[in-house]
Enzyme design. Structure first.
Site, mmCIF file in Angstrom:
data_model
loop_
_atom_site.group_PDB
_atom_site.id
_atom_site.type_symbol
_atom_site.label_atom_id
_atom_site.label_comp_id
_atom_site.label_asym_id
_atom_site.label_seq_id
_atom_site.Cartn_x
_atom_site.Cartn_y
_atom_site.Cartn_z
ATOM 1 N N ASP A 13 -3.679 -1.572 -10.464
ATOM 2 C CA ASP A 13 -3.231 -0.410 -9.706
ATOM 3 C C ASP A 13 -4.382 0.025 -8.788
ATOM 4 O OD1 ASP A 13 -1.811 1.722 -8.690
ATOM 5 O OD2 ASP A 13 -1.046 2.369 -10.627
HETATM 6 C C1 NOJ Z 1 -0.790 4.095 -7.495
HETATM 7 C C2 NOJ Z 1 0.481 4.129 -8.279
HETATM 8 O O1 NOJ Z 1 0.190 4.311 -9.649
HETATM 9 C C3 NOJ Z 1 1.318 2.875 -8.132
HETATM 10 O O2 NOJ Z 1 2.558 3.091 -8.756
HETATM 11 C C4 NOJ Z 1 1.486 2.513 -6.697
HETATM 12 O O3 NOJ Z 1 2.284 1.361 -6.590
HETATM 13 C C5 NOJ Z 1 0.111 2.272 -6.092
HETATM 14 N N1 NOJ Z 1 -0.664 3.492 -6.193
HETATM 15 C C6 NOJ Z 1 0.181 1.836 -4.649
HETATM 16 O O4 NOJ Z 1 0.540 2.896 -3.843
#
Ligand code: NOJ
Length: 790
Positions: free
Chosen positions: A306
């Site tokens: 993430d």
């Molecule tokens: C953080 C989030 O937790 C995730 O769900 C998302 O896909 C990513 N950022 C990218 O934006």
């Protein structure tokens, strides 16, 4: 008429019949090894494809290999902002394999031209984005979509989103989020399918099938990123990014099944989560990322971290420096570093010094290249530039029909002298629409609105005025959280004085035959990522507004727009008609109106429990039993009597205000006595690989006067097992549409998947026992039978 419900379970899949899982006898139990040898996505395992991967890998320098493992956000930010760098330069050097948050054919083609024309090996970039519930056409938020209990419909949503994402130059969506969410305080519950692993798994399959279309190379398919692996939804106290801590049994029985279902459905990629699991950060956890994902599930795609999660391992304090934590993430099984530079800056030196074997890097690159080849990116790297970015009429119609299927009728009690308020009677002339969500286009888009645009949204006010013209009266009443919103939330300051606008709303209600109150949360900053709440009531002065309007004695219909279960105890007791509309997307206003006026008979059912009080959280129906179960209601339990020593609260019921599976219709459904095909079934008959060992059947009748769709639900309780089992677990469901007076016979097959549980050795087993069975329209189902496994 007889309908047999198609098993949505594992044993129905082609893959299953191709490879029968090994069986182990564990004492008197039948166990299934979780180590299968199946290939979840045959496309990624293709010989020709892998030959291309190997040939390319051979030509790559170490830096070029690591470049493939790096992803940057070259557009807007969806997390803490990192350093500013020249992405053109990076791509030209082959130092980035993927970009996120770059939207539109023009933008993506700009970078793709650099990758294809200037980088040495001409390896195409992979463009990812948070397309979560639609791209340009905005559908309801995932929690709403789940309330349809309709994986096929969800697959249709995903397919439309895939087509639009491709037109926007995106080949990879960061969806579906399949985290089991049992705590309404957690803001990301809105992105989930709710609290149940069985339903969550069925919906996970629907999402993956819809996005990927069984073939990544098709122009109308995108690769998914199943997230957030793993157990992100179990953040302690519902606080986002917080640690999770649970037994291996709970992990495998409750939290992992939807990820596993998504992998089995062919998911191309997974995203690791921010949380730690039992003390090990998920982004550096070899147990989940390698042992379970690779060795047990045979996942062939790649894992992306993430946002910034590799660097955040430093905050998790599992290493003294960036190099160490990057190595831990890579060796655990994270193949791509999202919006972080630790892979790019620390891995090469560690390979050269021998600290990281190059084969670990090679394996990560292989996995990434496999997905790029399977997507056909080498042949078709560019997105065609399409003229219009407006959602098509067909997509809008789909969004309206879908949204109507997600709206849950929570309550529709007859009001004295008036009868049931819903559907709104033809005799009603003037309608007062009141509340801060009545005309808020932006909120209808929900969190992660992708390319959805508020200017295309139909608010409830707009939809009602199309129907009622001058007979629609409107007053906002108060803001969602008027005034200094953040201070009110963060410092617990009282909401500003909305007395004047509440008084105006009351006067408006008095002029109407019925008042519709549109209340709830701000989609943007009260739901989604980083929006955990400690209070679940209606924010600001909305409760005051509701009570003031109700005090006029006018019939009141409450329409909730929320991204989570709200704490609405007062409304539950005093407002005769309550509808949960979630954040219903761009056609939300039309869809809510369709339901309010009875053109659509509501059929959605909750996939999350609505608490009576926030102190009950995490609240879910599939509780484990206790030695001191509290029966009956609190009022019959004197605080000092013998009932004191029961597992209960002294100030609130244990039960939900509106439980899992709950949702009413404008018609009534009646259930016959459920029957089992066999009163006793032998263990070998429910072995993995043998298909259903037995079936449970039930007659369902529409005993009302309008056509309707019921979500028939089957719950089981294993009454005697080596590991205690929940008091009820969903193990089958079916959407059944019935004309007035019509009956259908519904059958649910039960086999290994439904009857097995995780034992103390972390293996799925079936043991001899008696199962109680309930069939009905919610988790409170009372029609009961039982069977024995010998
Ligand atoms: C953080 C989030 O937790 C995730 O769900 C998302 O896909 C990513 N950022 C990218 O934006």
């Amino acid at each position: 008429m007889r309908i047999r419900i198609k098993p949505v379970q594992f044993y129905s899949s082609v893959r299953f019949w191709a490879v029968v899982l090994p069986l182990f006898w564990v004492s008197a139990a039948l166990a299934q090894s979780s180590d299968s040898t199946a290939v979840p996505n045959a496309q990624l395992a293709g010989k020709a494809l892998n030959a291309r991967v190997e040939a390319l890998l051979k030509q790559m320098t170490l830096e070029e290999k690591i470049g493939q493992m790096v992803q940057y956000s070259a557009g807007f930010a969806t997390g803490p902002v990192g350093s500013k760098i020249s992405y053109d330069e990076l791509v030209a050097k082959g130092a980035a394999g993927s970009l996120l948050n770059v939207i539109g054919a023009e933008q993506t083609n700009h970078f793709q031209h650099i990758a294809m024309e200037k980088s040495r090996l001409h390896i195409p970039l992979l463009f990812g984005d948070d397309v979560i519930h639609g791209d340009r056409t905005t559908f309801p938020v995932p929690l709403g979509l789940a309330a349809s209990w309709d994986p096929k419909m969800v697959a249709g949503v995903a397919h439309t989103a895939a087509i639009e994402a491709r037109a926007d130059g995106i080949q990879w969506v960061f969806s579906p989020m399949v985290d089991i969410a049992r705590d309404a305080r957690w803001g990301r519950i809105v992105e989930s399918s709710g609290e149940d692993p069985y339903l969550g798994s069925a919906l996970a399959r629907g999402w993956v099938e819809g996005y990927q279309q069984g073939d990544l190379s098709k122009p109308d398919s995108v690769a998914v990123s199943v997230k957030h692996f793993a157990a992100y939804g179990a953040a302690i106290a519902g606080r986002d990014y917080n640690a999770t801590d649970m037994s291996d049994i709970t992990l495998r029985q409750v939290y992992l099944p939807p990820y596993h279902a998504a992998v089995d459905a062919g998911a191309a990629t997974l995203m690791s989560s921010f949380n730690s699991i039992n003390g090990v950060p998920a982004t550096a956890d070899p147990y989940t990322l390698t042992q379970i994902l690779r060795k047990e599930w045979h996942f062939d795609g790649f894992v992306v971290s993430d946002w910034g999660a590799v660097a955040e391992l430093l905050n998790h304090s599992i290493g003294p420096d960036g190099a160490t934590v990057a190595r831990k993430a890579l060796e655990a099984g994270v193949d791509m570093d999202m919006e972080g530079d630790l892979y790019g800056t620390t891995i090469a030196a560690q390979v050269r010094s021998g600290q990281i074997p190059e084969k670990v890097v090679d394996e990560a690159v292989r996995r990434i290249l496999r997905v790029k080849f399977a997507l056909g990116l080498f042949e078709h790297p560019y997105a065609p530039v399409t003229p219009s970015s407006e959602p098509s009429a067909a997509n809008r119609a789909q969004a309206r029909a879908v949204a109507a299927e997600t709206i849950v009728l929570l309550k529709n009690d007859p009001m004295e002298g008036v009868g049931a308020l819903l559907p709104i009677a033809k005799s009603v002339r003037a309608v007062a629409l009141i509340g801060p969500l009545a005309d808020s286009a932006q909120d209808m888009l929900g969190s992660w609105g992708a390319q959805g645009d508020a200017k295309f949204v139909i608010s409830l006010r707009q939809a009602l005025s199309e129907r009622l013209g001058d007979h629609l009266l409107y007053a906002p009443g108060c803001g969602v959280l008027s005034g200094e919103d953040e201070k009110i939330l963060l410092e617990g300051k009282p909401a500003p004085d909305d007395a004047a606008s509440i008084a105006e709303a009351v006067e408006t209600a008095k002029k109407a035959d019925v008042a519709i109150l549109a209340l709830g949360e701000s989609a943007d900053w009260m739901t989604g990522e980083a929006t955990s709440r400690t209070r679940l009531g209606l924010p600001g002065n909305q409760e005051q507004l509701l009570e003031a309007v109700a005090a006029t004695g006018k019939p009141v219909i409450l329409v909730l727009f929320t991204g989570r279960p709200a704490e609405i105890k007062w409304a539950g007791a005093h407002i005769p008609a309550i509808v949960e509309a979630w954040f219903p997307g761009m056609e939300g206003g039309h869809a809510v109106a369709d339901v309010l006026f009875g053109e659509v008979n509501p059929s959605a059912k909750l996939t999350v429990s609505f608490p009576r009080a926030v102190g009950q959280e995490p609240l879910y129906y599939a509780q484990l039993p206790t030695g001191r179960p509290a029966h009956g209601d609190l009022s019959r339990m004197p605080a000092n009597g013998p009932e004191k020593y029961m597992s209960r609260y002294i100030d609130e019921e244990n039960s939900a205000l509106f439980p899992f599976g709950w949702g009413l219709s404008y018609t009534r459904f009646s259930y016959g006595q459920p029957t089992v095909s066999k009163a006793e079934v032998g263990l070998p008959e429910v072995a993995a690989g043998r298909g259903p060992g037995l079936t449970v059947g039930v007659d369902v009748r529409n005993s009302g006067s309008v056509a309707g769709t019921e979500v028939v639900q089957l719950y089981l309780r294993n009454t005697s097992a080596s590991v205690e089992q929940p008091v009820r677990e969903l193990k089958g469901f079916a959407r059944v549409t019935l004309a007035p007076g019509e009956s259908k016979h519904v059958e649910f097959p039960l086999g290994f998947d439904e009857l097995s549980f995780i034992n103390v050795e972390s293996k799925p087993v079936v043991e001899p026992t008696t199962y109680k069975v309930w069939v009905g329209g919610s988790s409170l189902a009372t029609a009961e039978t039982s069977f024995i496994v010998k």
